[in-house]
Structures are given as C-alpha cells and as structure tokens.
Design a protein around this motif. Structure first.
Motif, PDB file in Angstrom:
ATOM      1  N   ASP A 196       1.032  -1.291  -0.015  1.00 32.87           N
ATOM      2  CA  ASP A 196      -0.090   0.036  -0.107  1.00 32.87           C
ATOM      3  C   ASP A 196       1.107   1.237  -0.004  1.00 32.87           C
ATOM      4  O   ASP A 196       2.024   1.200   0.610  1.00 32.87           O
ATOM      5  N   LEU A 197       0.391   2.410  -0.480  1.00 31.16           N
ATOM      6  CA  LEU A 197       1.018   3.658  -0.501  1.00 31.16           C
ATOM      7  C   LEU A 197      -0.084   4.696  -0.418  1.00 31.16           C
ATOM      8  O   LEU A 197      -0.871   4.754  -1.338  1.00 31.16           O
ATOM      9  N   GLN A 198       0.106   5.390   0.379  1.00 29.38           N
ATOM     10  CA  GLN A 198      -0.824   6.715   0.775  1.00 29.38           C
ATOM     11  C   GLN A 198       0.007   7.979   1.204  1.00 29.38           C
ATOM     12  O   GLN A 198       0.827   8.007   2.262  1.00 29.38           O
ATOM     13  N   LEU A 199      -0.598   9.004   0.601  1.00 29.52           N
ATOM     14  CA  LEU A 199       0.133  10.099   0.930  1.00 29.52           C
ATOM     15  C   LEU A 199      -0.364  10.609   2.336  1.00 29.52           C
ATOM     16  O   LEU A 199      -1.267  10.777   2.561  1.00 29.52           O
ATOM     17  N   SER A 200       0.573  11.741   2.559  1.00 29.16           N
ATOM     18  CA  SER A 200      -0.027  12.766   3.687  1.00 29.16           C
ATOM     19  C   SER A 200      -0.772  13.722   3.246  1.00 29.16           C
ATOM     20  O   SER A 200      -0.920  14.119   1.967  1.00 29.16           O
ATOM     21  N   PRO A 201      -1.696  14.436   4.025  1.00 35.44           N
ATOM     22  CA  PRO A 201      -2.562  15.502   3.694  1.00 35.44           C
ATOM     23  C   PRO A 201      -2.011  16.435   2.647  1.00 35.44           C
ATOM     24  O   PRO A 201      -2.677  16.986   1.851  1.00 35.44           O
ATOM     25  N   ASP A 202      -0.769  16.835   3.199  1.00 33.38           N
ATOM     26  CA  ASP A 202       0.008  17.977   2.126  1.00 33.38           C
ATOM     27  C   ASP A 202       0.799  17.555   1.185  1.00 33.38           C
ATOM     28  O   ASP A 202       1.406  18.251   0.272  1.00 33.38           O
ATOM     29  N   GLY A 203       1.031  16.092   0.943  1.00 33.11           N
ATOM     30  CA  GLY A 203       1.943  15.565  -0.058  1.00 33.11           C
ATOM     31  C   GLY A 203       3.048  15.635   0.089  1.00 33.11           C
ATOM     32  O   GLY A 203       3.870  14.896  -0.753  1.00 33.11           O
ATOM     33  N   THR A 204       3.646  16.119   1.104  1.00 37.19           N
ATOM     34  CA  THR A 204       5.271  16.317   1.335  1.00 37.19           C
ATOM     35  C   THR A 204       5.853  14.781   1.696  1.00 37.19           C
ATOM     36  O   THR A 204       7.067  14.719   1.419  1.00 37.19           O
ATOM     37  N   TYR A 205       5.354  13.930   1.989  1.00 34.00           N
ATOM     38  CA  TYR A 205       5.645  12.687   2.517  1.00 34.00           C
ATOM     39  C   TYR A 205       4.596  11.676   2.446  1.00 34.00           C
ATOM     40  O   TYR A 205       3.499  11.836   2.124  1.00 34.00           O
ATOM     41  N   PHE A 206       4.727  10.243   2.136  1.00 31.11           N
ATOM     42  CA  PHE A 206       3.804   9.338   2.242  1.00 31.11           C
ATOM     43  C   PHE A 206       4.239   8.065   3.053  1.00 31.11           C
ATOM     44  O   PHE A 206       5.550   7.912   3.431  1.00 31.11           O
ATOM     45  N   VAL A 207       3.390   7.371   3.334  1.00 27.39           N
ATOM     46  CA  VAL A 207       3.757   5.818   4.246  1.00 27.39           C
ATOM     47  C   VAL A 207       3.412   4.731   3.029  1.00 27.39           C
ATOM     48  O   VAL A 207       2.567   4.787   2.390  1.00 27.39           O
ATOM     49  N   THR A 208       4.249   3.810   3.316  1.00 28.87           N
ATOM     50  CA  THR A 208       4.041   2.378   2.638  1.00 28.87           C
ATOM     51  C   THR A 208       4.104   1.325   3.431  1.00 28.87           C
ATOM     52  O   THR A 208       4.474   1.224   4.628  1.00 28.87           O
ATOM     53  N   SER A 237      -1.797  -2.715   4.509  1.00 29.36           N
ATOM     54  CA  SER A 237      -2.043  -1.562   4.558  1.00 29.36           C
ATOM     55  C   SER A 237      -1.738  -0.280   5.554  1.00 29.36           C
ATOM     56  O   SER A 237      -1.504  -0.958   6.738  1.00 29.36           O
ATOM     57  N   ALA A 238      -1.443   0.976   5.269  1.00 30.42           N
ATOM     58  CA  ALA A 238      -0.970   1.970   6.115  1.00 30.42           C
ATOM     59  C   ALA A 238      -1.495   3.427   5.662  1.00 30.42           C
ATOM     60  O   ALA A 238      -1.785   3.351   4.386  1.00 30.42           O
ATOM     61  N   CYS A 239      -2.010   4.192   6.695  1.00 29.21           N
ATOM     62  CA  CYS A 239      -2.392   5.558   6.505  1.00 29.21           C
ATOM     63  C   CYS A 239      -1.825   6.374   7.330  1.00 29.21           C
ATOM     64  O   CYS A 239      -1.597   6.305   8.451  1.00 29.21           O
ATOM     65  N   ILE A 240      -1.959   7.818   7.256  1.00 28.41           N
ATOM     66  CA  ILE A 240      -1.357   8.890   8.031  1.00 28.41           C
ATOM     67  C   ILE A 240      -2.609   9.399   8.435  1.00 28.41           C
ATOM     68  O   ILE A 240      -3.464  10.044   7.556  1.00 28.41           O
ATOM     69  N   THR A 241      -2.682   9.887   9.559  1.00 33.45           N
ATOM     70  CA  THR A 241      -3.860  10.503  10.052  1.00 33.45           C
ATOM     71  C   THR A 241      -3.815  12.109  10.342  1.00 33.45           C
ATOM     72  O   THR A 241      -2.613  12.556  10.423  1.00 33.45           O
ATOM     73  N   PRO A 242      -4.864  12.928   9.813  1.00 34.83           N
ATOM     74  CA  PRO A 242      -4.592  14.284  10.060  1.00 34.83           C
ATOM     75  C   PRO A 242      -4.637  14.666  11.378  1.00 34.83           C
ATOM     76  O   PRO A 242      -5.207  13.685  12.209  1.00 34.83           O
TER      77      PRO A 242
END
Length: 334
Positions: A196-208, A237-242
């Motif tokens: 999985d690959l999901q971006l941070s809210p501002d798109g400057t980093y991402f998580v895999t 799966s992985a995601c970044i919380t706002p």
C-alpha cells in the motif's frame, strides 16, 4: 470507540476509500461488487455493478462526481457516482491492480498486472469532465513498463507531474507522468513487496506498507526513508492521520493459515504508531482475519478498515482521542 459494522460484501475486501468530504465511503471486494455508504451511520447508499472479476482498486475524484475502478476482468471503469452509471470501460490484456486520480482530477492512472507474457504497465489517461463525461479517450497519454520489478501500487505526487510507485521487490520509485522516465528510486525502501502507498494530507511525505512486516514514511522528493514502524506480521495497508501524529497499519498472517490460528495469535488488529517517536500507542481489535485495507477520514475524525472476513468496520474517534497529548505533558520552555 464503538465501530459501525458494514455488511455488504460476500468475500474479502480489497480497498476502501473516503471521498474528499469524508461523508461517503466506497468499498471494493473480490465479490465483483462496489458499494458506497454514508460514513456517519453505515447506511448503504448504492451499488456499482458491472465488473466480472474481483475489484482490486478504487479512486474517487475530489468533487465526488466520478469514481474509477480496476478489476481482475482486465478492465478499468469510470462511474457516475450519483447515478451509478458506467460511463467508460477501458480493456487491457491483464488485470488492473491499482487506480488513482491526480490532485486536479484531470489525469487518471492504472497499473496492469504482469502475466501471460505481458509486461506490467502504468498508463495515464487524460479525463474529460465536459457534459455527461462519456466522451473519454481510448488511448493513454503515457504508457510505460518499469524496468525490473513490477509495480504493485502507485499514486500521483502533488501537482500531478510525477507518479510515485511501490514495487514487488520493495523498491519505491518516482516517474515523470508525461514521459514515463524514472526520476528517482530507492531500491532498498523495503525488503518485501510493497502492499500500500498513501500520501500525507500535504503530499510532502507518504507511507508504505510491506510484506516485510514494516511500514515506512518516505520523503516525496527524494524517497528517503524518514521513519520505520516494525511489526511481527506482514502488513497490507497503512495510512497517515490528519490532526494527530499517528500512522495506522493493518495486516496479519496469510489468509490461508487463518483457519488453524486463533484471532489473537493471528494479530488481526489495527495498530496505531506515533509517527515521530516510532512507538506503538494503541490497537483496535475486531476483524476475524487479516486486515487488507485501511482508510482515514480526510479530517481525521474516523478511520475504516476492511478485512479478509468480508466486513468493513468504521470507527469514529471519541472526544478523548482529540484531547490527548501525543507529545506527552511537555511544558514550553521559558
């Protein structure tokens, strides 16, 4: 957190996504069906029927107008979210494993599987939003096959000029969306397949997330690994919380071994990690099989998980979650 249990699929979940406002949740499954739900109460709003194989991936545009889907029937489809009508179908030699929108909704990408003598490919289409949106191009503006390991996941970088990819070998790469040229790569981002690959809210980093039992945060520009979160089971799966500095990960042992293993030892929990200190801060149980997909509410108010057990669990965070002090009781310096 008392979950809202969504029961609308007969087989395991493959991907779930929120729309930009967070009031709708789209779910895809191996049962060929796509469902859309009200995230606030779990009421099913509708179903998108038309695929003849497992639906592997979904992507909702920023206006909640168009939905992309990719499936094992070797097609990518474009749907009208409001009416449920299929507006366009693209056919390929192999299955479509991932779909994604650019930030401005003008571009859409898909990854096709490497199989039966066909190379895995990434295709980028220019999507028209005029009229009824049925007049879409048949041919992509860009088509390329990454050299070496096949791509498993992908997303547009901010502004849509580059595509970030995760590969079966664990590699993470950055490609030019117009030319298909590889701009940057990190061959050792993971030691197992990127799931999985999901971006941070501002798109400057991402998580895999990866089968190597880790999730990692990367810099979007140079793909450098910033943080690593190590678990005992393969991650799907992985995601970044706002709002709060957390990473949510989920996975579990291979589904083939689930029947001989208890829920506890299978480690079918959603796990929260502090993304600065790299420490695990909590777990949420509930699924009876591996967690295949996780999505977080765009405003950080909730998260949803979909599992091999065919259920979607939506968790709205309690007030205590927002009152917590993720950095501890640190007093500002005088």
């Amino acid at each position: 957190m008392k979950p809202i249990l969504l029961q609308g699929h007969e087989r395991s979940l493959t991907q779930i996504v929120y729309n930009k406002e967070g009031d709708l949740l789209f779910t895809a499954s191996k049962d060929h069906i796509i469902n859309v739900w009200f995230s606030s109460n779990g009421e099913r709003l509708g179903t998108y029927s038309g695929h003849n194989g497992s639906v592997w991936s979904l992507a909702c545009d920023s206006q909640s107008k168009l939905l992309l889907s990719g499936a094992a029937d070797n097609t990518m489809k474009l749907w009208d979210i409001k009416t449920g009508e299929c507006l366009k179908t693209w056919e390929f030699p192999t299955a479509v494993k991932r779909v994604a929108w650019s930030d401005d909704d003008n571009l859409a990408l898909c990854i096709t599987e490497q199989r039966s003598g066909y190379q895995g490919a990434i295709r980028v289409y220019e999507i028209s939003h005029e009229g009824d949106c049925k007049n879409q191009p048949d041919e992509p503006i860009t088509e390329f096959s990454p050299i070496g390991s096949k791509a498993t996941v992908a997303a547009f970088a901010p502004l849509g000029h580059e595509i970030i990819t995760g590969h079966e070998s664990g590699k993470v790469a950055l490609f030019d969306a117009k030319t298909g040229e590889e701009i940057e790569s990190n061959e050792r981002a993971h030691s197992g397949a990127v799931t999985d690959l999901q971006l941070s809210p501002d798109g400057t980093y991402f998580v895999t997330s990866s089968k190597d039992k880790t999730a990692r945060i990367h810099d979007t520009k140079n793909l450098a690994v910033i943080k690593t979160f190590t678990t005992e089971t393969p991650l799907n799966s992985a995601c970044i919380t706002p709002l709060k500095p957390y990473v949510i990960v989920g996975g579990g042992q291979d589904a083939r071994s689930v029947t001989t293993t208890s829920t506890r030892s299978g480690k079918f929990e959603t796990r929260f990690w502090h993304r600065v200190f790299e420490e695990e801060v909590g777990r949420v149980r509930g699924h009876f099989g591996p967690i295949n997909t996780i999505a977080v509410h765009p405003e950080g108010k909730a998260f949803a998980s979909g599992g091999e057990d065919g259920y979607v669990r939506v968790h709205w965070f309690d007030d205590s979650y927002f009152r917590s002090k993720p950095y501890g009781d640190l007093e500002p310096a005088d």
